[in-house]
Enzyme design. Sequence first.
Site, PDB file in Angstrom:
ATOM      1  N   VAL A  12       0.838  -1.213   0.000  1.00  0.00           N
ATOM      2  CA  VAL A  12       0.000   0.000   0.000  1.00  0.00           C
ATOM      3  C   VAL A  12       0.873   1.264   0.000  1.00  0.00           C
ATOM      4  O   VAL A  12       0.602   2.217  -0.745  1.00  0.00           O
ATOM      5  CB  VAL A  12      -0.968   0.003   1.210  1.00  0.00           C
ATOM      6  CG1 VAL A  12      -1.842   1.242   1.197  1.00  0.00           C
ATOM      7  CG2 VAL A  12      -1.839  -1.253   1.192  1.00  0.00           C
ATOM      8  N   LYS A 100      -6.575  -1.777   9.528  1.00  0.00           N
ATOM      9  CA  LYS A 100      -7.838  -2.103  10.223  1.00  0.00           C
ATOM     10  C   LYS A 100      -7.599  -2.629  11.632  1.00  0.00           C
ATOM     11  O   LYS A 100      -8.425  -2.444  12.524  1.00  0.00           O
ATOM     12  CB  LYS A 100      -8.681  -3.087   9.420  1.00  0.00           C
ATOM     13  CG  LYS A 100      -7.983  -4.359   9.035  1.00  0.00           C
ATOM     14  CD  LYS A 100      -7.838  -4.455   7.541  1.00  0.00           C
ATOM     15  CE  LYS A 100      -6.847  -5.539   7.203  1.00  0.00           C
ATOM     16  NZ  LYS A 100      -6.540  -5.658   5.814  1.00  0.00           N
ATOM     17  N   GLY A 129     -11.036  -1.642   1.138  1.00  0.00           N
ATOM     18  CA  GLY A 129      -9.985  -1.167   0.224  1.00  0.00           C
ATOM     19  C   GLY A 129     -10.403   0.106  -0.496  1.00  0.00           C
ATOM     20  O   GLY A 129     -10.591   1.152   0.121  1.00  0.00           O
ATOM     21  N   ILE A 131     -13.231   0.790  -1.929  1.00  0.00           N
ATOM     22  CA  ILE A 131     -14.670   1.095  -1.942  1.00  0.00           C
ATOM     23  C   ILE A 131     -14.947   2.225  -0.956  1.00  0.00           C
ATOM     24  O   ILE A 131     -14.589   2.122   0.214  1.00  0.00           O
ATOM     25  CB  ILE A 131     -15.513  -0.131  -1.484  1.00  0.00           C
ATOM     26  CG1 ILE A 131     -15.147  -1.371  -2.286  1.00  0.00           C
ATOM     27  CG2 ILE A 131     -16.991   0.174  -1.583  1.00  0.00           C
ATOM     28  CD1 ILE A 131     -15.752  -2.657  -1.726  1.00  0.00           C
ATOM     29  N   GLY A 182      -1.506 -14.724  -4.988  1.00  0.00           N
ATOM     30  CA  GLY A 182      -1.062 -13.591  -4.157  1.00  0.00           C
ATOM     31  C   GLY A 182      -2.183 -12.948  -3.364  1.00  0.00           C
ATOM     32  O   GLY A 182      -2.004 -11.886  -2.773  1.00  0.00           O
ATOM     33  N   GLU A 185      -2.293 -14.648   2.321  1.00  0.00           N
ATOM     34  CA  GLU A 185      -0.942 -14.677   2.887  1.00  0.00           C
ATOM     35  C   GLU A 185      -0.488 -16.130   3.015  1.00  0.00           C
ATOM     36  O   GLU A 185      -1.309 -17.037   3.022  1.00  0.00           O
ATOM     37  CB  GLU A 185      -0.963 -14.080   4.302  1.00  0.00           C
ATOM     38  CG  GLU A 185      -1.568 -12.694   4.412  1.00  0.00           C
ATOM     39  CD  GLU A 185      -0.711 -11.636   3.771  1.00  0.00           C
ATOM     40  OE1 GLU A 185       0.512 -11.842   3.678  1.00  0.00           O
ATOM     41  OE2 GLU A 185      -1.255 -10.613   3.353  1.00  0.00           O
ATOM     42  N   ASP A 196      -9.945 -10.812  10.082  1.00  0.00           N
ATOM     43  CA  ASP A 196      -9.907  -9.605   9.252  1.00  0.00           C
ATOM     44  C   ASP A 196     -11.328  -9.053   9.061  1.00  0.00           C
ATOM     45  O   ASP A 196     -11.573  -7.852   9.240  1.00  0.00           O
ATOM     46  CB  ASP A 196      -9.264  -9.959   7.897  1.00  0.00           C
ATOM     47  CG  ASP A 196      -9.210  -8.790   6.953  1.00  0.00           C
ATOM     48  OD1 ASP A 196      -8.334  -7.920   7.125  1.00  0.00           O
ATOM     49  OD2 ASP A 196     -10.058  -8.716   6.039  1.00  0.00           O
ATOM     50  N   LYS A 200     -13.144  -5.429  10.466  1.00  0.00           N
ATOM     51  CA  LYS A 200     -13.839  -4.480   9.585  1.00  0.00           C
ATOM     52  C   LYS A 200     -15.286  -4.247  10.041  1.00  0.00           C
ATOM     53  O   LYS A 200     -15.754  -3.111  10.031  1.00  0.00           O
ATOM     54  CB  LYS A 200     -13.783  -4.996   8.150  1.00  0.00           C
ATOM     55  CG  LYS A 200     -12.355  -4.942   7.571  1.00  0.00           C
ATOM     56  CD  LYS A 200     -12.258  -5.731   6.285  1.00  0.00           C
ATOM     57  CE  LYS A 200     -10.875  -5.652   5.669  1.00  0.00           C
ATOM     58  NZ  LYS A 200     -10.703  -6.627   4.575  1.00  0.00           N
ATOM     59  N   GLY A 298      -5.866  -4.763  -2.593  1.00  0.00           N
ATOM     60  CA  GLY A 298      -4.999  -4.494  -3.748  1.00  0.00           C
ATOM     61  C   GLY A 298      -4.296  -3.171  -3.595  1.00  0.00           C
ATOM     62  O   GLY A 298      -4.775  -2.253  -2.922  1.00  0.00           O
TER      63      GLY A 298
END
Length: 411
Positions: A12, A100, A129, A131, A182, A185, A196, A200, A298
Amino acid sequence: MAKIAVLGHGVVGSGVCELVRDNQQSICRRAGQPIEVKRILDLRRFDGLDYSDRFTTDFNEILSDDEITIVVEVMGGLSPAYEYASAALCQGKSVVTSNKELVAAKGAELLRLAKEHNCNFYFEASVGGGIPIIRPMHLCLAANEIDEIAGILNGTTNFILTKMIKEQMDFDTALKLAQDLGYAERNPSADVDGHDACRKICILASLAFGRHIHPENVHTEGITAITPEDVDYAANWGGVIKLIGRARKTEDGKVECLVAPSFVHGESQLANIDDVFNGVLVRGNATGDVVFYGKGAGKLPTASAVVADVIDVTKSPATSKSLTWAECEENIVEPFENTFSAHYVRVNGVKARKAVENLFVNAAFLNRKGQPGGEEAFVTEVMLESQFLNCLTQLEGLGVQVLAHLRIVED
Ligand code: HSE
């Protein structure tokens, strides 16, 4: 000219540096001034870049630089991200993050620090991401009471489940493909165990309901136990399995919040969100359902949300009044045993059908191609979770093996 520092030159962070460089003209038009990445903090060396001279390994160089007014934290993890973000805010530098874990754990405190020092703590990229979801929730939907949020918040697990549904892969094969491409992880636990998605939904629920929802109080289930058999039964029922994060207000001021793989009806807007895409449905009492959809991860989609936050800070450096929630020591999350859901159950045993019929009087049985004798699958009526779990224990007491059980998302 606004000068910023970027903490972390990973996926990022490098995206942020490239975007600021490559889209300088349009960014400048929208920010009303040029934006320059003055310093990048990373322990690694990055030679051969056109901005290689801006790297530092010393955070204090950034903290003590009065020209730097915005710190972009894209290192990930809690420490030292938390210490760096707090120190920057205490110096009156606005902080923009995609992290996050940081927001879900320390959001209320960092928002308070931003307010005390008249700067901003922004985190559009932490959920979904690229959005837009955070800003629409506290600005565009500001006139609403938010009644409920339900979403597919993790791209990796959505990719895995899509491969299981559309290409009949088993979990391990789909996970390996996600790793090869990819998306996942090498250690995919944060994704496949639901942590995760939990972080969120906690961020969205805190923003919607005004008090910090802590991830450790949220019942979280991952997707590792989902099998092709469950996928087939979901199809027979008329839907698909999705990892859903949900939060809704209860009448006594608590919040029901949960992350779990769930049966979603084929006609639901969430059923057709596939591959690495994310989708979040926000139910406002004035708007009804509003759905946000797009790439939830991404390099450039996430960097896009980060840079948009930076642009917003340059335009309005004073603390945003609407992006806020309160710290909350007590647990306001309703224990999941007190929540109500219908369930899908898959069992095995010679007398399984009779036992199910006795314990779940309104069970609706499902079928699949190749269903072996003794295997039964059914959906229950809406039940109190504790009562449902009690019935499962009784089933096992009758010698019936419980192979799987998932919640059903009612619209
Ligand atoms: N691992 C996350 C996902 C990345 O798969 O959605 C974005 O938060």
